[in-house]
Design an enzyme around this catalytic site. Sequence first.
Site, PDB file in Angstrom:
ATOM      1  CG  HIS A 106      -1.774  -6.484   6.294  1.00 53.59           C
ATOM      2  ND1 HIS A 106      -1.730  -6.462   4.818  1.00 53.59           N
ATOM      3  CD2 HIS A 106      -2.891  -7.020   6.548  1.00 53.59           C
ATOM      4  CE1 HIS A 106      -2.788  -6.709   4.355  1.00 53.59           C
ATOM      5  NE2 HIS A 106      -3.587  -7.196   5.381  1.00 53.59           N
ATOM      6  CD  GLU A 120       1.981  -6.287   3.331  1.00 62.41           C
ATOM      7  OE1 GLU A 120       2.225  -6.460   2.212  1.00 62.41           O
ATOM      8  OE2 GLU A 120       0.806  -5.662   3.900  1.00 62.41           O
ATOM      9  CG  ASN A 153      -3.937  -6.032  -0.530  1.00 63.37           C
ATOM     10  OD1 ASN A 153      -4.108  -7.342  -1.185  1.00 63.37           O
ATOM     11  ND2 ASN A 153      -4.383  -5.945   0.607  1.00 63.37           N
TER      12      ASN A 153
END
Lengths: 287, 174
Positions: free
Chosen positions: A142, A154, A192
């Site tokens: 990510h 990530e 997130n």
Amino acid sequence: MTPTSVAIIGAGTMGAGIAQWFAQQMLPTVLCDTNEVQLAKALVNIHASWDKLVEKEKLTACQVSQMKSLLETKPIASVSPKMSLVIEAIIEDLAIKKSVFASLDQQFAPTTVFATNTSSFPIALLATSVSPERQKKLLGLHFFNPATLLKLVEVIAGPVTDPSLAQNLYTWFEQNGKEPALCADTPGFIVNRVARSFYGEALRIVSGDDEAQFKEVDRLMREVGEFKMGPFELMDLIGVDINYAVTSSVWEALEKSPRLTPHPLQKKLVDEKRFGKKTKRGFYVYP
Amino acid sequence: MSIREWILDLSVGTKQDKEAFLTLHVDKNVVMDLTCFDPQDFYARFPQLKGVCATLLSENKRCEAHFRENELEGLALLQAAGWTPVVTNMLVTGFVVPRTIATIVNEAFYSWEEKVATQGDIDRAMCFGVNYPRGPFAWAKGKEKIIVLLLQTLQERTGDRRYQPAKSLLALNA
């Protein structure tokens, strides 16, 4: 696993940024998209970005010339099946992603590693669209926008991903100027999820839809907290609708934890189509 | 009329400690750190309280501050103590920056408990993915007690379970 050639599927903002970064590592990189116009546009933008970096003396003309020769754009079907890493960076739609992975699984060699740039879907769920052997070679990578500037990647291992694959890629990214973070296949991964409080608390601090209060919270977060942007201006930049969708999805996935409950003010803005800068009105009004 | 002496209290303490301090100094002008409490509530009960600030979670010597009287004297007092006060009229329980940091830290501790990632990787992700000035665990180091007290105050005042501190954070506070 050390990437020696990379294919990026999806030439939107994220895909183009990821492709640019890999080419800057001097790796043969192919950027693919079913939309030829989008693909051509992405290449023009990447070249323009590199030319600017030469003007600013951040890169040499010789380096950029090499990068340009290493980055190709092609339809997916024409990409060599022997690529070492394929990264999917298409629209956040589970059915479409699964169908793309199923098709990539047929096209690429068994040794090719698959990665997804998803920000919201479990790696375990996406892995069900490929063969059991490939599932061991599928993980989440990510990136953050802009991928050439923000250093975080990530690295997310799914339940059946070969653990050494995630660890090797973590090390490789670290050696190549990124700041990777290894995380479990959980809702929102790290950023997130943890960042939800930055927005959620700001929404609880203000007493209503009041621009003066938004401004004051943003000012204090910048001047005292040393954040680059305040929560309200950042939500307007990201898109209030997108931010609300991420909050709702993480909240649902984490069994509606009260810590992550979406705020009614944010929902109100979404209902009124006040999405932020892109609609000229969000928490603030834009000329 | 005699000139009242000024006192600056930046100590870490419970609500009772703060109340006792103010009760002891009814004849002074007090500027007090209320990072973990509701400044409006204290203003309403203690007229000798002339200004409030939030220094306890600050890493950069900048703090939110509010003065209901004698702003210049209050500012000078904080500046003399090495602080750069940023004056605001936004008076909420836990102030703006500390309560936001406390909830970010709390979520990071929940994530760590649930084995989402190591503390180092969570700090790294927040610094390099969203440009936070510090990672949540770096922020919390040595300040766990203050963060827990602030979260508990917020939970008590709002009745909202969103402020329930993570077990691992409470354990560090024990």
